[in-house]
Design a protein around this motif. Structure first.
Motif, PDB file in Angstrom:
ATOM      1  N   ILE A   1      57.094   0.340 -48.467  1.00  0.00           N
ATOM      2  CA  ILE A   1      57.272   1.330 -49.525  1.00  0.00           C
ATOM      3  C   ILE A   1      57.391   2.709 -48.887  1.00  0.00           C
ATOM      4  N   GLY A   2      58.593   3.235 -48.857  1.00  0.00           N
ATOM      5  CA  GLY A   2      58.838   4.507 -48.199  1.00  0.00           C
ATOM      6  C   GLY A   2      58.635   5.698 -49.115  1.00  0.00           C
ATOM      7  N   ARG A   3      57.624   5.623 -49.962  1.00  0.00           N
ATOM      8  CA  ARG A   3      57.299   6.702 -50.889  1.00  0.00           C
ATOM      9  C   ARG A   3      55.810   7.022 -50.788  1.00  0.00           C
ATOM     10  N   THR A   4      55.476   8.275 -51.038  1.00  0.00           N
ATOM     11  CA  THR A   4      54.068   8.662 -50.954  1.00  0.00           C
ATOM     12  C   THR A   4      53.393   8.667 -52.321  1.00  0.00           C
ATOM     13  N   ASP A   5      54.072   8.181 -53.360  1.00  0.00           N
ATOM     14  CA  ASP A   5      53.523   8.260 -54.715  1.00  0.00           C
ATOM     15  C   ASP A   5      53.348   6.902 -55.385  1.00  0.00           C
TER      16      ASP A   5
ATOM     17  N   SER B   1      52.741   7.095 -44.800  1.00  0.00           N
ATOM     18  CA  SER B   1      52.595   8.534 -44.956  1.00  0.00           C
ATOM     19  C   SER B   1      53.847   9.142 -44.342  1.00  0.00           C
ATOM     20  N   ALA B   2      54.447  10.086 -45.037  1.00  0.00           N
ATOM     21  CA  ALA B   2      55.708  10.647 -44.546  1.00  0.00           C
ATOM     22  C   ALA B   2      55.695  12.164 -44.624  1.00  0.00           C
ATOM     23  N   SER B   3      56.240  12.786 -43.596  1.00  0.00           N
ATOM     24  CA  SER B   3      56.351  14.239 -43.533  1.00  0.00           C
ATOM     25  C   SER B   3      57.525  14.575 -42.614  1.00  0.00           C
TER      26      SER B   3
ATOM     27  N   VAL C   1      60.028  10.876 -49.923  1.00  0.00           N
ATOM     28  CA  VAL C   1      60.631   9.546 -49.897  1.00  0.00           C
ATOM     29  C   VAL C   1      61.471   9.394 -48.639  1.00  0.00           C
ATOM     30  N   VAL C   2      61.258   8.302 -47.925  1.00  0.00           N
ATOM     31  CA  VAL C   2      62.020   8.010 -46.708  1.00  0.00           C
ATOM     32  C   VAL C   2      63.305   7.296 -47.111  1.00  0.00           C
ATOM     33  N   VAL C   3      64.434   7.999 -47.069  1.00  0.00           N
ATOM     34  CA  VAL C   3      65.689   7.414 -47.525  1.00  0.00           C
ATOM     35  C   VAL C   3      66.525   6.828 -46.390  1.00  0.00           C
ATOM     36  N   ASP C   4      66.170   7.107 -45.164  1.00  0.00           N
ATOM     37  CA  ASP C   4      66.833   6.475 -44.014  1.00  0.00           C
ATOM     38  C   ASP C   4      66.251   5.072 -43.873  1.00  0.00           C
TER      39      ASP C   4
ATOM     40  N   THR D   1      54.247   7.396 -40.830  1.00  0.00           N
ATOM     41  CA  THR D   1      53.119   6.634 -40.317  1.00  0.00           C
ATOM     42  C   THR D   1      52.829   5.431 -41.205  1.00  0.00           C
ATOM     43  N   PHE D   2      52.649   4.277 -40.587  1.00  0.00           N
ATOM     44  CA  PHE D   2      52.347   3.034 -41.297  1.00  0.00           C
ATOM     45  C   PHE D   2      50.942   3.080 -41.881  1.00  0.00           C
TER      46      PHE D   2
END
Length: 230
Positions: A176-180, A214-216, A77-80, A221-222
């Motif tokens: 949506i800053g989540r991968t789920d 997609s976040a890592s 989850v992207v919290v920033d 990535t959008f």
């Protein structure tokens, strides 16, 4: 969007005063990190969660770490919340958002003491774009916004409606800053005023769209495939 400095893992001890988080680094040191998220971070601030922080050596900054990502229930989850605008700016400039293309300007004054996240112009057409960073999920696969009351958010919806009335296009874009999550809805039970403002904005002609990422620890990535609004 790639992070400027390689992220390092840490363990969350507590998040407090909105913008502060105590963390434990891999070497055992306990430090305070900047937590760039004004919301409640519901479900993302529990002690013991794995977080990813970005170190800095800027002498002007008192806090030497910034919280960027949280891992929870197998999701990243992207919290920033500031990352959302950076990701969308890149997507707009690359023409990745269907129907919203042209010259991109950020932080443009409009309305009553407000600044639009982006103004996209193509010929005579003006498209005003507000971006909201979405981190809340209370049900599997479903992202929600907001995670706390936001008078500022409701004001932005009113400003967008006013732009439509003047003949421009206006877009509320939820990232949506989540991968789920593959669905989205407004959390009207958390903020009924925002929920009513969102319905009014849609009725006025404001376009509402949602996208994922997609976040890592390397970057965010959008994802150009729109997320269903339920």
């Amino acid at each position: 969007m790639r992070f400027q400095t390689e992220l390092i893992p840490a363990t969350l001890i507590r998040r407090y005063k909105r913008f502060l988080a105590d963390i434990r680094l891999p070497d055992g040191r306990e430090v305070t990190a900047h937590c760039p998220n004004p919301g409640s971070m519901m479900g993302l601030a529990d002690e013991g969660l794995t977080v990813w922080v970005e170190p800095n050596d800027d002498p002007k900054k008192k806090l030497k770490y910034g919280l960027r990502l949280v891992e929870v229930n197998g999701a990243t989850v992207v919290v920033d919340t500031g990352i959302a605008n950076r990701v969308i700016k890149e997507a707009l400039e690359a023409g990745m958002i269907k129907g919203v293309s042209g010259e991109v300007r950020a932080e443009v004054k409009y309305g009553e003491n407000s600044r639009a996240d982006f103004l996209v112009t193509q010929g005579c057409e003006k498209i005003w774009v507000e971006v909201k960073s979405v981190t809340l999920s209370r049900h599997a696969g479903l992202a929600e916004f907001p995670d706390s009351k936001t008078a500022r958010g409701a004001k932005h919806l009113g400003e967008l409606s006013a732009r439509v009335k003047e003949g421009d296009r206006a877009v509320m874009l939820y990232l949506i800053g989540r991968t789920d999550c593959d669905q989205f809805r407004v959390a009207s039970d958390i903020d009924p005023t925002y929920g009513s403002a969102e319905i009014a904005a849609r009725t006025a002609g404001v376009e509402v769209i949602a996208f994922g990422v997609s976040a890592s620890p390397e970057g965010v990535t959008f994802n150009p495939t729109s997320i269903a609004d339920v």
